[in-house]
Write a protein that holds these residues in place. Structure first.
Motif, short mmCIF file in Angstrom:
data_model
loop_
_atom_site.label_atom_id
_atom_site.label_comp_id
_atom_site.label_asym_id
_atom_site.label_seq_id
_atom_site.Cartn_x
_atom_site.Cartn_y
_atom_site.Cartn_z
N LEU A 2 0.83 -1.20 0.00
CA LEU A 2 0.00 0.00 0.00
C LEU A 2 0.87 1.26 0.00
N GLU A 3 0.38 2.26 -0.70
CA GLU A 3 1.07 3.54 -0.80
C GLU A 3 1.05 4.31 0.53
N MET A 4 0.02 4.12 1.33
CA MET A 4 -0.14 4.80 2.63
C MET A 4 -0.13 6.32 2.45
N ARG A 5 -1.11 6.82 1.72
CA ARG A 5 -1.22 8.26 1.46
C ARG A 5 -1.39 9.04 2.76
N PRO A 6 -0.83 10.25 2.82
CA PRO A 6 -0.73 10.97 4.09
C PRO A 6 -1.93 11.84 4.48
N ASP A 7 -2.94 11.93 3.60
CA ASP A 7 -4.04 12.85 3.91
C ASP A 7 -5.36 12.38 3.32
N GLY A 12 -8.38 16.98 3.67
CA GLY A 12 -6.97 17.28 3.88
C GLY A 12 -6.41 16.93 5.24
N VAL A 13 -7.22 16.36 6.13
CA VAL A 13 -6.72 16.01 7.47
C VAL A 13 -5.57 15.00 7.34
N ASP A 14 -4.59 15.13 8.21
CA ASP A 14 -3.45 14.20 8.20
C ASP A 14 -3.90 12.81 8.61
N LEU A 15 -3.36 11.80 7.91
CA LEU A 15 -3.66 10.40 8.19
C LEU A 15 -2.34 9.64 8.28
N PRO A 16 -1.66 9.71 9.42
CA PRO A 16 -0.37 9.04 9.57
C PRO A 16 -0.48 7.53 9.33
N ALA A 17 0.55 6.96 8.73
CA ALA A 17 0.56 5.54 8.41
C ALA A 17 0.53 4.67 9.66
N ASP A 18 1.03 5.20 10.77
CA ASP A 18 1.11 4.40 12.00
C ASP A 18 -0.08 4.62 12.95
N ALA A 19 -1.14 5.25 12.44
CA ALA A 19 -2.32 5.52 13.28
C ALA A 19 -3.58 5.02 12.58
N PRO A 20 -4.56 4.55 13.35
CA PRO A 20 -5.83 4.14 12.74
C PRO A 20 -6.62 5.37 12.29
N GLY A 21 -7.69 5.14 11.56
CA GLY A 21 -8.59 6.24 11.18
C GLY A 21 -8.63 6.56 9.70
N ALA A 22 -7.85 5.84 8.90
CA ALA A 22 -7.87 6.05 7.46
C ALA A 22 -8.67 4.93 6.80
N PHE A 23 -9.34 5.27 5.72
CA PHE A 23 -10.14 4.32 4.96
C PHE A 23 -9.73 4.40 3.49
N ILE A 24 -9.69 3.24 2.82
CA ILE A 24 -9.26 3.18 1.42
C ILE A 24 -10.20 2.30 0.61
N CYS A 25 -10.22 2.54 -0.71
CA CYS A 25 -10.90 1.66 -1.64
C CYS A 25 -9.84 0.81 -2.34
N PHE A 31 -9.46 8.37 2.65
CA PHE A 31 -10.33 9.32 3.32
C PHE A 31 -10.30 9.11 4.83
N CYS A 32 -10.61 10.15 5.58
CA CYS A 32 -10.70 10.05 7.04
C CYS A 32 -12.05 9.42 7.41
N ALA A 33 -12.21 9.09 8.68
CA ALA A 33 -13.44 8.45 9.14
C ALA A 33 -14.66 9.34 8.93
N GLU A 34 -14.52 10.64 9.22
CA GLU A 34 -15.65 11.56 9.08
C GLU A 34 -16.13 11.64 7.63
N CYS A 35 -15.20 11.77 6.71
CA CYS A 35 -15.58 11.84 5.29
C CYS A 35 -16.12 10.50 4.80
N THR A 36 -15.54 9.40 5.27
CA THR A 36 -16.04 8.07 4.90
C THR A 36 -17.48 7.91 5.35
N PRO A 54 -5.04 -0.65 6.95
CA PRO A 54 -4.18 -1.16 8.02
C PRO A 54 -3.10 -0.14 8.35
N THR A 55 -2.53 -0.26 9.53
CA THR A 55 -1.43 0.63 9.90
C THR A 55 -0.10 -0.01 9.53
#
Length: 74
Positions: A2-7, A12-25, A31-36, A54-55
């Protein structure tokens, strides 16, 4: 790997690779949880299902760093 995009592509919220809360297709649109939630768990780009990303931590993150290329165009 995975590319592990940063935002979130929408807000535009930051989505660090080592933290939960990011969603992907399956195309790695990210996308962040709120936008998802706002998209009802469907990617606005391809209509694919948005899933928890995944982190990547520790030595794996050091050996294979996350992408630094931001996708938010605010």
């Amino acid at each position: 790997m995975l590319e592990m995009r940063p935002d979130c592509e929408r807000c535009g919220v930051d989505l660090p690779a080592d933290a939960p809360g990011a969603f992907i297709c399956s195309f790695e649109c990210t996308f962040c949880a709120e936008c998802t939630d706002a998209f009802d768990d469907r990617c606005p780009n391809c209509s694919g299902e948005l899933m928890d990303r995944p982190t990547r931590t520790g030595k794996a993150l050091l050996r294979h760093p996350a992408s630094a290329e931001r996708k938010f165009e605010g």
